[in-house]
Design a protein around this motif. Sequence first.
Motif, PDB file in Angstrom:
ATOM      1  N   GLN A 183      -1.138  13.703  16.493  1.00 60.13           N
ATOM      2  CA  GLN A 183      -2.578  13.565  16.330  1.00 60.13           C
ATOM      3  C   GLN A 183      -3.208  12.964  17.584  1.00 60.13           C
ATOM      4  OE1 GLN A 183      -3.647  11.541  12.734  1.00 60.13           O
ATOM      5  NE2 GLN A 183      -5.804  11.486  13.220  1.00 60.13           N
ATOM      6  N   PHE A 190       0.830  -1.196   0.000  1.00 59.90           N
ATOM      7  CA  PHE A 190       0.000   0.000   0.000  1.00 59.90           C
ATOM      8  C   PHE A 190       0.872   1.256   0.000  1.00 59.90           C
ATOM      9  CE2 PHE A 190      -2.281   3.268   2.457  1.00 59.90           C
ATOM     10  CZ  PHE A 190      -3.386   3.413   1.640  1.00 59.90           C
ATOM     11  N   SER A 195      -8.832  14.237   3.567  1.00 62.11           N
ATOM     12  CA  SER A 195      -9.756  13.433   4.355  1.00 62.11           C
ATOM     13  C   SER A 195      -8.986  12.394   5.160  1.00 62.11           C
ATOM     14  CB  SER A 195     -10.751  12.753   3.424  1.00 62.11           C
ATOM     15  OG  SER A 195     -10.052  12.089   2.406  1.00 62.11           O
ATOM     16  N   ALA A 221       1.122   4.850   0.870  1.00 61.02           N
ATOM     17  CA  ALA A 221       0.422   5.839   1.700  1.00 61.02           C
ATOM     18  C   ALA A 221       0.788   7.257   1.274  1.00 61.02           C
ATOM     19  CB  ALA A 221       0.753   5.632   3.169  1.00 61.02           C
ATOM     20  N   GLY A 236      -7.162   9.240   6.189  1.00 59.94           N
ATOM     21  CA  GLY A 236      -6.470   8.223   5.402  1.00 59.94           C
ATOM     22  C   GLY A 236      -5.795   8.770   4.165  1.00 59.94           C
ATOM     23  N   ALA A 237      -5.793  10.102   4.001  1.00 65.44           N
ATOM     24  CA  ALA A 237      -5.201  10.695   2.800  1.00 65.44           C
ATOM     25  C   ALA A 237      -3.672  10.582   2.814  1.00 65.44           C
ATOM     26  CB  ALA A 237      -5.606  12.166   2.701  1.00 65.44           C
ATOM     27  N   GLY A 238      -3.096  10.473   4.003  1.00 69.22           N
ATOM     28  CA  GLY A 238      -1.635  10.366   4.097  1.00 69.22           C
ATOM     29  C   GLY A 238      -0.998  11.551   4.795  1.00 69.22           C
ATOM     30  N   LYS A 239      -1.799  12.367   5.480  1.00 68.33           N
ATOM     31  CA  LYS A 239      -1.270  13.551   6.160  1.00 68.33           C
ATOM     32  C   LYS A 239      -0.317  13.158   7.299  1.00 68.33           C
ATOM     33  CE  LYS A 239      -5.389  15.046   7.395  1.00 68.33           C
ATOM     34  NZ  LYS A 239      -6.273  13.959   6.883  1.00 68.33           N
TER      35      LYS A 239
END
Lengths: 377, 312
Positions: free
Chosen positions: B83, B16, B37, B18, B39-42
Motif C-alpha cells: 500500500q 482489537f 473501507s 483486525a 480500516g476494514a482489515g484489507k
Amino acid sequence: MNILKIAWKEVKHDFRDIRTLVFMIAFPIVLMLILGTALTGAFDGGDFDDNIALDDMTVLYENSNEPIQQPFDAFTKELEKSGIHFERLSKGTNGKDQVEENQADAYLSIDEDGAKLYLNDQNSIGGSVIQGSLASFVDQYNLITEISKAAPEKLDTVLTASTDHDYIKDQTLLPDQQPGSMDYYAIVMTTMIALYAAISAAHLITQERSRHTADRLMIAPIKKSEIFMGKLIGSIAINTVCIALVVAFSIIFFHANWGEHLGLVALILLTEIIMAISFGLGLSFLFKTPTAPMPVIMIVLQLAAFFGGAYFPIGDADGLLKLMTNISPLTLENDAMFQMIYANDLSLVIPAIAMNLGISLLFLVFSTFALSRREGL
Amino acid sequence: MNILEIKHLTKKFGDFIAVDDMSLTVGEGEIFGFLGSNGAGKSTTINMISGLLRKNNGSIKMLGKETNKHPIFIKKHIGLVPQELAIYEDLTAYENVSFFAGLYGLRGEKLRSRTIEALEFVGLAEKHKSYPKSFSGGMKRRLNIACAIAHQPKLIIMDEPTVGIDPQSRKYILQSVQKLNEMGCTIIYTSHYMEEVEEICTKIAIIDHGKIIADGTKEQLKSLITDSKLIYIDVKDTDHVDIDAIKAIPGVANVTLAENTIQIHTELGANNLNQIISYFIENKIEIRTLDEKEPNLETVFLTLTGRTLRDA
Ligand SMILES: Nc1ncnc2c1ncn2[C@@H]1O[C@H](COP(=O)(O)OP(=O)(O)O)[C@@H](O)[C@H]1O
Ligand SMILES: [Mg+2]
C-alpha cells in the motif's frame, strides 16, 4: 549470495548520499587541517614539523658505572636533539619519587648490575617516545653488563661497537618521525570518525522500515539473517572505504606518519568500525522510534572523542577526568596507535582489537536477539 | 484449482480484532477484489498472506501448501505491491527492480531481461536510468508495481495501488492489472474505490470490520439486493431533514446523508415514492433533483453495512 546483493545495494546507495561522504570523509580531513595547523603552537614553538611536547621532557639518571658514562653521553647527545634532556640525579634525592611527583618524565638508573627505566605515564605520547628511545640503550647496556661479567676482555670491542649510533638508528625515533601536530590529529581524527560510523548504523534497519522497503525485503524468499548480515557487511565496507580514503589523504597531503605497521593500523581501524556499527545498530533496537537513539549516540561519541584526546591530547589526568579518559574507547585506540607508530611498541594492539571485537559481539548478539523477536525487520 | 485457501483467519492487535475468523478461497486466474473501507482489515489480511504478519489463528494455504510451513516456496510465487511506496529513492528505476528481482534468484541475462520487461510493462522503460526522486506520484506507483512483478509470480497482491494518483496513471494501472491477468497471473486487488473493483474484478469480497460480509461475482453480489433500489434526492438545505421520519416511511430500509444529497434505500416493490416526496413538500424542503439508481456495489455495500464506502 543474497547477503552480497544486499551489501552491494547498501554500498551503492550510501555512496550516492552526499551527506555520508561529506561527513565521513571531508569532515575529518578539514578537522585535521584546522586542528593540525591551528594548534601547532600548543604542541611546540609553532613549527609545523616539530615534535609534540618533547621540548619539555626531562629524564633523570643515575650512573654508578663510570666506564659507561662516555658512551652514555654520546647517546644522550643524540636524544637532546630530539628534545629529551638528561639530568644527573642530585645526591640525596629519589629518582622514582621525583618522577611520581612529575618533577621529571622518566628516571633511568644504571649500575653494574644493569639499567632500569621508570616512567610516569607509559601511555602518554611522551612516555612512549622515551620508552622507545631508551629501550635499545637499556637492552644494549644490560647485554654489555652480562658480557663484562662473563668475559671482561671482550668489553672493549663491544663498547666501541656500541658507541656508534646503531642503537638510535634501530629506533623509529628519528627527529623527522616524531608526532607533529598534524601527525597527531591525523590519527585521532581518524579513530574518532571511525567511531561515528555508529550514526549511519543506527539508521541501517530503521531506514528500511520508514521507507517501507523492509516489507519488500521481508516478503522476498530470503532469510532475515541474510538481510541483517548483508546490511551489516555493506555498512562495514562503506565505512572502511571512507576511513581508508581519510588515511590515504592524510598521508598524501598532510604527510602524516602512520608508521611501519600499516596492516595492524588497518586492523585496529577495521575492528573499531565494526564496534561502532554494532553499537549504533544495537541502540536502534533498544528504542522504539528511529530518532530516539540519536541523542544518546551523539553524547556517547562526543564524550568518547573529547576524553579520548580527539581535540587535544589529554595529559596527566586525575580523578573523574582520569576515569573518563580511561572509559573512552578512543583512549586505548589512540594509545595503541601512538605506541605502535612512535615507539614500535605493539603491546596495546591486541588489547585494542580485543576491546573492539568484545564490544561488537555484545551489541551484535543483542541486535540479532532483538531482531529475531520482531515481527518483520 | 484454488490458488489460495484461507480458513478461520484471525489477527488481533492487543484486544482489537483486525481480522475476524475470515474464510475465503481465490481460484487460479481470478482478479479477486477485496473491497472495504479504510480500516476494514484489507492490508492486515494481505500482510498475513504474504508472510509479513503472523496470524493468531486459522490457516492460509497457497498452491496447496500451508504458508507458514513452506515460507520460502510460497514467497517465491507471490508478488506484493504494498500500500505504501516501497522503493529506494537513491537507486535508479532499473536498479530498484533489478535489486528486488535478484532476491528471487534471478541472475545475469535473465535478470536483465526480466527487469527491462517489468519496466516496459509499467511504461517506465525510457526512465530506467532516472531516480524515483524525479518521478510523479503515478510513476512511483508504477515503479512500485514493477518491483513486484519482475520475478513473474503466480499470485500478485496489490494493496490499494491507485491511491492518490492522477486519472491517467490510474487507468494505466487498471489496464496493467488486466494484462497481467491475461498473461496468467492470479491477482488479489484491494481497494476502497467501488468503481475500480466493479470494472476489473472477476470476483469480489466485501470486507467490513475484519469480516467478509459478502462475496461472489458482481452479478451474484447485486442479486443479493435485487429487491431494493436507491433513491438520491438533492435538496437545497439539509438542516431540517429528519432522517428518522424518512426511515419511518413504509419500505424505507436505510437513509444516509452526504452533503446536500439524501440517499434513501428502499424496497423495490414498496411504491413509496409518493410518500417520500410528500415528506419533503410537507416540511417545505426544496427538492432540486431526484434520481433512482439500479443496484450497484455501492448499494450492496450500503445495504450490507448501513454505511457508504467513503464515510465508513
Ligand atoms: N500494527 C497495528 N497495530 C495496531 N492496530 C493495527 C495495526 N495495523 C492495523 N491496525 C488496525 O487494524 C485495522 C485494520 O487495518 P488495515 O488492515 O490496515 O485496514 P485497511 O487496509 O482495510 O484499510 C485498523 O483499525 C487499524 O487501525
Ligand atoms: Mg490498507
